[in-house]
Design a protein around this motif. Structure first.
Motif, PDB file in Angstrom:
ATOM      1  N   PHE A 171       3.164  -6.180  31.652  1.00  0.00           N
ATOM      2  CA  PHE A 171       4.508  -6.254  31.100  1.00  0.00           C
ATOM      3  C   PHE A 171       4.680  -5.204  30.003  1.00  0.00           C
ATOM      4  CE2 PHE A 171       7.298  -7.843  27.755  1.00  0.00           C
ATOM      5  CZ  PHE A 171       8.449  -8.189  28.455  1.00  0.00           C
ATOM      6  N   MET A 178       9.290  -5.689  34.749  1.00  0.00           N
ATOM      7  CA  MET A 178       8.841  -6.532  33.627  1.00  0.00           C
ATOM      8  C   MET A 178       9.210  -7.990  33.887  1.00  0.00           C
ATOM      9  SD  MET A 178       9.825  -3.933  30.540  1.00  0.00           S
ATOM     10  CE  MET A 178       9.200  -4.884  29.163  1.00  0.00           C
ATOM     11  N   GLY A 190       6.778  -1.494  29.980  1.00  0.00           N
ATOM     12  CA  GLY A 190       7.732  -1.161  28.924  1.00  0.00           C
ATOM     13  C   GLY A 190       7.446   0.177  28.279  1.00  0.00           C
TER      14      GLY A 190
END
Length: 119
Positions: A13, A42, A17
Motif C-alpha cells: 500500500f 492501494m 503510494g
C-alpha cells in the motif's frame, strides 16, 4: 496466514503510494491517471487484507503482484520492488499456511488431552 499476508499488503500500500509520487514526475502522464491507477491499487491492497483467507483471495493477491511488477514500465524501480514484494507474498502465503496448520495441530492436541472428568 492472514497476518503475514496482510502485513505484506500494507507494505505494498505504501510502496504504491510512493510510486505514484514518482510517476507524477512523468510529463506524459496526467495526475488524474496516476492517482486513479494508484488509488485503485492501494484500495485493492486494503480490501485484500480482509479477503486473503477467502476463496480467490490469494489469487487476487498474485494478480496484484503481477500488476506491481508491470508498473515498472512506468516507474522502472518497480520492476525490482515488484519482484521483492512478489517474493514476500509467496513467503507470506507459504509460511502462513504452515503456521495455520501447526496451530490447528496444537489446538487438536489440546482438545484431545483435555477430556472432561466424569466425577
Amino acid at each position: 496466514m492472514r497476518t503475514l499476508c496482510s502485513s505484506t499488503l500494507i507494505g505494498e500500500f505504501f510502496i504504491i503510494g510512493f510510486a505514484g509520487l514518482v510517476a507524477m514526475k512523468d510529463p506524459d502522464l496526467s495526475m488524474t491517471t496516476v492517482w486513479t491507477v494508484s488509488g485503485v491499487a492501494m484500495f485493492l491492497c486494503l480490501v485484500l487484507c480482509g479477503l486473503v483467507t477467502r476463496p480467490g483471495g490469494v489469487v487476487l493477491g498474485w494478480a496484484l503482484q503481477l500488476g506491481l511488477i508491470a508498473s515498472g514500465f512506468v516507474v522502472p524501480m518497480m520492476f525490482f520492488l515488484g519482484a521483492v514484494f512478489a517474493a514476500l507474498w509467496w513467503a507470506s502465503v507459504h509460511y502462513g499456511r504452515k503456521v495455520d496448520a501447526a496451530k490447528a495441530r496444537f489446538a487438536a492436541a489440546e482438545a484431545g488431552s483435555s477430556t472432561p472428568d466424569a466425577a
